[in-house]
Design a protein around this motif. Structure first.
Motif, PDB file in Angstrom:
ATOM      1  N   GLU A   1     -23.132 -10.345   8.011  1.00  0.00           N
ATOM      2  CA  GLU A   1     -24.223 -10.456   7.060  1.00  0.00           C
ATOM      3  C   GLU A   1     -25.375 -11.274   7.640  1.00  0.00           C
ATOM      4  OE1 GLU A   1     -24.868 -11.602   2.368  1.00  0.00           O
ATOM      5  OE2 GLU A   1     -22.869 -11.572   3.216  1.00  0.00           O
ATOM      6  N   GLU A   2     -26.587 -10.793   7.440  1.00  0.00           N
ATOM      7  CA  GLU A   2     -27.777 -11.472   7.949  1.00  0.00           C
ATOM      8  C   GLU A   2     -28.242 -12.559   6.998  1.00  0.00           C
ATOM      9  OE1 GLU A   2     -30.918  -8.915   9.266  1.00  0.00           O
ATOM     10  OE2 GLU A   2     -29.501  -7.407   9.960  1.00  0.00           O
ATOM     11  N   GLY A   3     -28.857 -13.603   7.580  1.00  0.00           N
ATOM     12  CA  GLY A   3     -29.485 -14.642   6.775  1.00  0.00           C
ATOM     13  C   GLY A   3     -28.529 -15.458   5.944  1.00  0.00           C
ATOM     14  N   THR A   4     -27.269 -15.585   6.356  1.00  0.00           N
ATOM     15  CA  THR A   4     -26.278 -16.349   5.612  1.00  0.00           C
ATOM     16  C   THR A   4     -25.556 -17.300   6.544  1.00  0.00           C
ATOM     17  OG1 THR A   4     -24.425 -14.883   6.002  1.00  0.00           O
ATOM     18  CG2 THR A   4     -25.885 -14.316   4.163  1.00  0.00           C
ATOM     19  N   GLU A   5     -24.578 -17.941   6.014  1.00  0.00           N
ATOM     20  CA  GLU A   5     -23.713 -18.802   6.821  1.00  0.00           C
ATOM     21  C   GLU A   5     -22.512 -18.030   7.358  1.00  0.00           C
ATOM     22  OE1 GLU A   5     -24.148 -22.164   7.731  1.00  0.00           O
ATOM     23  OE2 GLU A   5     -26.161 -21.663   7.035  1.00  0.00           O
ATOM     24  N   SER A   6     -22.624 -16.725   7.478  1.00  0.00           N
ATOM     25  CA  SER A   6     -21.534 -15.883   7.973  1.00  0.00           C
ATOM     26  C   SER A   6     -21.186 -16.239   9.410  1.00  0.00           C
ATOM     27  CB  SER A   6     -21.920 -14.413   7.911  1.00  0.00           C
ATOM     28  OG  SER A   6     -22.163 -14.024   6.589  1.00  0.00           O
TER      29      SER A   6
ATOM     30  N   THR B   1     -13.764 -17.506  20.074  1.00  0.00           N
ATOM     31  CA  THR B   1     -15.118 -18.011  19.887  1.00  0.00           C
ATOM     32  C   THR B   1     -15.580 -17.704  18.469  1.00  0.00           C
ATOM     33  OG1 THR B   1     -15.547 -17.464  22.205  1.00  0.00           O
ATOM     34  CG2 THR B   1     -17.457 -17.956  20.829  1.00  0.00           C
ATOM     35  N   ILE B   2     -16.228 -18.675  17.855  1.00  0.00           N
ATOM     36  CA  ILE B   2     -16.870 -18.467  16.562  1.00  0.00           C
ATOM     37  C   ILE B   2     -18.364 -18.316  16.832  1.00  0.00           C
ATOM     38  CG2 ILE B   2     -17.374 -19.427  14.290  1.00  0.00           C
ATOM     39  CD1 ILE B   2     -14.707 -20.965  14.532  1.00  0.00           C
ATOM     40  N   TRP B   3     -18.913 -17.199  16.376  1.00  0.00           N
ATOM     41  CA  TRP B   3     -20.325 -16.860  16.573  1.00  0.00           C
ATOM     42  C   TRP B   3     -21.070 -16.919  15.250  1.00  0.00           C
ATOM     43  CZ3 TRP B   3     -22.259 -15.802  21.366  1.00  0.00           C
ATOM     44  CH2 TRP B   3     -21.339 -15.526  22.382  1.00  0.00           C
ATOM     45  N   ARG B   4     -22.371 -17.208  15.321  1.00  0.00           N
ATOM     46  CA  ARG B   4     -23.254 -17.104  14.162  1.00  0.00           C
ATOM     47  C   ARG B   4     -24.601 -16.581  14.642  1.00  0.00           C
ATOM     48  NH1 ARG B   4     -27.407 -20.708  14.035  1.00  0.00           N
ATOM     49  NH2 ARG B   4     -27.138 -22.678  15.122  1.00  0.00           N
ATOM     50  N   ARG B   5     -25.368 -16.072  13.699  1.00  0.00           N
ATOM     51  CA  ARG B   5     -26.733 -15.648  14.015  1.00  0.00           C
ATOM     52  C   ARG B   5     -27.588 -16.890  14.249  1.00  0.00           C
ATOM     53  NH1 ARG B   5     -27.541 -10.304  12.998  1.00  0.00           N
ATOM     54  NH2 ARG B   5     -25.939  -9.284  11.750  1.00  0.00           N
ATOM     55  N   THR B   6     -28.547 -16.803  15.159  1.00  0.00           N
ATOM     56  CA  THR B   6     -29.386 -17.967  15.470  1.00  0.00           C
ATOM     57  C   THR B   6     -30.429 -18.235  14.407  1.00  0.00           C
ATOM     58  OG1 THR B   6     -30.843 -16.584  16.820  1.00  0.00           O
ATOM     59  CG2 THR B   6     -29.094 -17.802  17.959  1.00  0.00           C
ATOM     60  N   ASP B   7     -30.692 -17.271  13.533  1.00  0.00           N
ATOM     61  CA  ASP B   7     -31.711 -17.460  12.494  1.00  0.00           C
ATOM     62  C   ASP B   7     -31.149 -18.090  11.222  1.00  0.00           C
ATOM     63  OD1 ASP B   7     -30.189 -15.338  11.639  1.00  0.00           O
ATOM     64  OD2 ASP B   7     -31.882 -14.019  11.220  1.00  0.00           O
TER      65      ASP B   7
END
Length: 95
Positions: free
Chosen positions: A19-24, A78-84
Motif C-alpha cells: 500500500e502506498e502512502g502508509t506505514e506498510s 529484510t523489512i522494506w518500506r516506501r521512502t515517501d
C-alpha cells in the motif's frame, strides 16, 4: 529466489501490492545458498532501492533449508518500506 527472473518479479510484486502512502512494510526472506543466490539478493535490493524503497531492518540467520533435509542455510531477511512514508507517525522509524 532461485531463477534469474525472480529478483525483478518479486520487486515488481512488492511495488504493486504494498500500500502506498502508509506505514506498510514488506518482509522478504531470501535463502543465500550460494554465490548465485547472493547475487540475486543484491540485485533485488538494488531494484527496490532504485524504485523508492529503503531498508527498515535487516538480519541474517541460519535456518534449516527446505530444499534438503540435512543442510542449514543462511537466510537474509529484510523489512522494506516506501521512502515517501512519514516515519514520524508514531515517533519510530522501525516497525
Amino acid at each position: 529466489m532461485y531463477d534469474d527472473e525472480h529478483p525483478e518479479l518479486v520487486a515488481n510484486m512488492v511495488k504493486r501490492f504494498l500500500e502506498e502512502g502508509t506505514e506498510s512494510r514488506a518482509l522478504v526472506a531470501i535463502p543465500l545458498r550460494d554465490a548465485h543466490t547472493e547475487r540475486m539478493a543484491r540485485h533485488f535490493s538494488t531494484i527496490l532501492e532504485n524504485t523508492g524503497f529503503c531498508v527498515v531492518f535487516q538480519k541474517h540467520e541460519v535456518c534449516k533449508d527446505d530444499w534438503t533435509s540435512a543442510e542449514e542455510v543462511q537466510v537474509q531477511w529484510t523489512i522494506w518500506r516506501r521512502t515517501d512514508v512519514n516515519t514520524d507517525f508514531d515517533g519510530s522509524a522501525f516497525f
